[in-house]
Design a protein around this motif. Sequence first.
Motif, PDB file in Angstrom:
ATOM      1  N   ALA A 103       1.746  17.655   2.541  1.00 28.27           N
ATOM      2  CA  ALA A 103       2.377  17.556   3.864  1.00 28.27           C
ATOM      3  C   ALA A 103       1.962  16.263   4.574  1.00 28.27           C
ATOM      4  N   LEU A 104       0.661  15.977   4.591  1.00 25.14           N
ATOM      5  CA  LEU A 104       0.185  14.797   5.316  1.00 25.14           C
ATOM      6  C   LEU A 104       0.392  13.516   4.514  1.00 25.14           C
ATOM      7  N   GLY A 105       0.640  13.658   3.191  1.00 22.07           N
ATOM      8  CA  GLY A 105       0.858  12.479   2.363  1.00 22.07           C
ATOM      9  C   GLY A 105       2.287  11.982   2.384  1.00 22.07           C
ATOM     10  N   LYS A 106       3.220  12.841   2.762  1.00 25.33           N
ATOM     11  CA  LYS A 106       4.652  12.476   2.733  1.00 25.33           C
ATOM     12  C   LYS A 106       4.976  11.158   3.433  1.00 25.33           C
ATOM     13  N   PRO A 107       4.434  10.906   4.618  1.00 23.54           N
ATOM     14  CA  PRO A 107       4.824   9.684   5.344  1.00 23.54           C
ATOM     15  C   PRO A 107       4.363   8.382   4.694  1.00 23.54           C
ATOM     16  N   ILE A 108       3.506   8.443   3.671  1.00 23.00           N
ATOM     17  CA  ILE A 108       3.089   7.176   3.046  1.00 23.00           C
ATOM     18  C   ILE A 108       3.920   6.854   1.803  1.00 23.00           C
ATOM     19  N   ILE A 109       4.869   7.724   1.471  1.00 20.58           N
ATOM     20  CA  ILE A 109       5.801   7.391   0.381  1.00 20.58           C
ATOM     21  C   ILE A 109       6.542   6.111   0.799  1.00 20.58           C
ATOM     22  N   GLY A 110       6.615   5.146  -0.113  1.00 21.18           N
ATOM     23  CA  GLY A 110       7.280   3.871   0.197  1.00 21.18           C
ATOM     24  C   GLY A 110       6.307   2.782   0.617  1.00 21.18           C
ATOM     25  N   GLN A 111       5.057   3.165   0.944  1.00 17.09           N
ATOM     26  CA  GLN A 111       4.049   2.162   1.323  1.00 17.09           C
ATOM     27  C   GLN A 111       3.453   1.499   0.083  1.00 17.09           C
ATOM     28  N   ASN A 112       2.896   0.300   0.293  1.00 23.16           N
ATOM     29  CA  ASN A 112       2.183  -0.384  -0.776  1.00 23.16           C
ATOM     30  C   ASN A 112       0.762   0.180  -0.859  1.00 23.16           C
ATOM     31  N   PRO A 113       0.336   0.678  -2.030  1.00 21.20           N
ATOM     32  CA  PRO A 113      -0.994   1.315  -2.123  1.00 21.20           C
ATOM     33  C   PRO A 113      -2.164   0.373  -1.845  1.00 21.20           C
TER      34      PRO A 113
END
Length: 400
Positions: free
Chosen positions: A57-67
């Motif tokens: 749930a809390l990880g969803k918003p970082i999809i698309g970010q550069n690791p």
Amino acid sequence: MKITKIETVEVTVPVQAPLRFAYGVHIAFTRTIIKMHTDEGIVGLGETAASAAQVEALGKPIIGQNPFDLDVIRNIIGNRFYWSRDPLVASGLEMACIDIMGKATGMPAYRLMGGKLRDAINMAAYCFYRYPSEETGAPAVSTPDEMASHAADLVDAFGFRTVKLKGGVLDARTEVATMEAMRGRLGPDIRLRLDPQSAWTVETAIEMVPRLETVGLEYFEDPVAGQPNMATVRQRTKLAMSTNMCVTSFDELGQAVQIRAIDVILTDPWYWGGPTQVKTLDTVARTMGIGLSMHSGIELGIGMAVMAHTGVTMIGLTAAVDAHYHHLTDDIIKGDMLLPKDGVLAPPEGPGWGVELDEDKVEKYREIHASGIYRNVYVEANTVGPDPNRPGWFPIIPAW
Ligand SMILES: [Mg+2]
């Protein structure tokens, strides 16, 4: 590079015998394994105590970010709302990002974090009063003499030079007698620690101080709850005082310094929000004249690799690191378990954390987790109780 998917799996790995602590019993260690996927086909590994549902749930918003954008990612996770500031989630995801960074560049994580200041971290023998196990045949450890023998066995097997007793389980006098028995059995050169997990009153802690000063402790960890009580005990002893309970975040550090509550912080790559935050604490603590040790929150192999890679880059981490790991029956990584040799653990070589998942074992311990055979009695305290051997018992802190 972009993060494309965050996959999670909850696994439960049993321990050799039920381990007692002030708040209940560990019969198995449950962890969420994180596999972070990227558009370049690299998969980064992380591990945390947060549930799979929380991580997803809390990880969803970082999809698309550069690791590689660790600060951006931490802010996206932690500042969505005040309830999202769960360091256990942010830390596990940061670990997966760092593993990706290592795999993308071909570098071990310790190099990405500034390089090795030492070849390995010192490890402590973490000793628990325990119940016997029918499955493994491991005997109970219930008395001072049994604990002294147990500690001596661990020192012989793994070369530990530091031994820690998890207290807050038996009455305070018996636990101090246990420290005396350990000193007698292990001799003057082994560093000893006692951690009653804040189960003692200030009066009890002060009453026990003369005997513990005679035993000689590297530090006296969280005998009492809260910074003011720790400061009161600290004024009455020459022993160094340490905590992983009354200072667990940067927000709590200022007052602890102001009222002189502690000498040493047991940092933790999860509770402090990730390896980068532990690195920051290394600098801040040194500036404040506070020493560092490292807490264990029942890690599996990815977690141990994180602790070793991070720890060798920290100037202040000269004390031995706690780990429950040597009580496990198995792990979910390929190859040998990451057990200490000669009392130290070197970071596994290879890109990132230097560990790979054994997918057969992941599946085995995923099934065991799903079956509920080894219920996490601590988490499921409402239905099982925190100690299956003591029906109806629940912890009252302080207890003595
Ligand atoms: Mg502790």
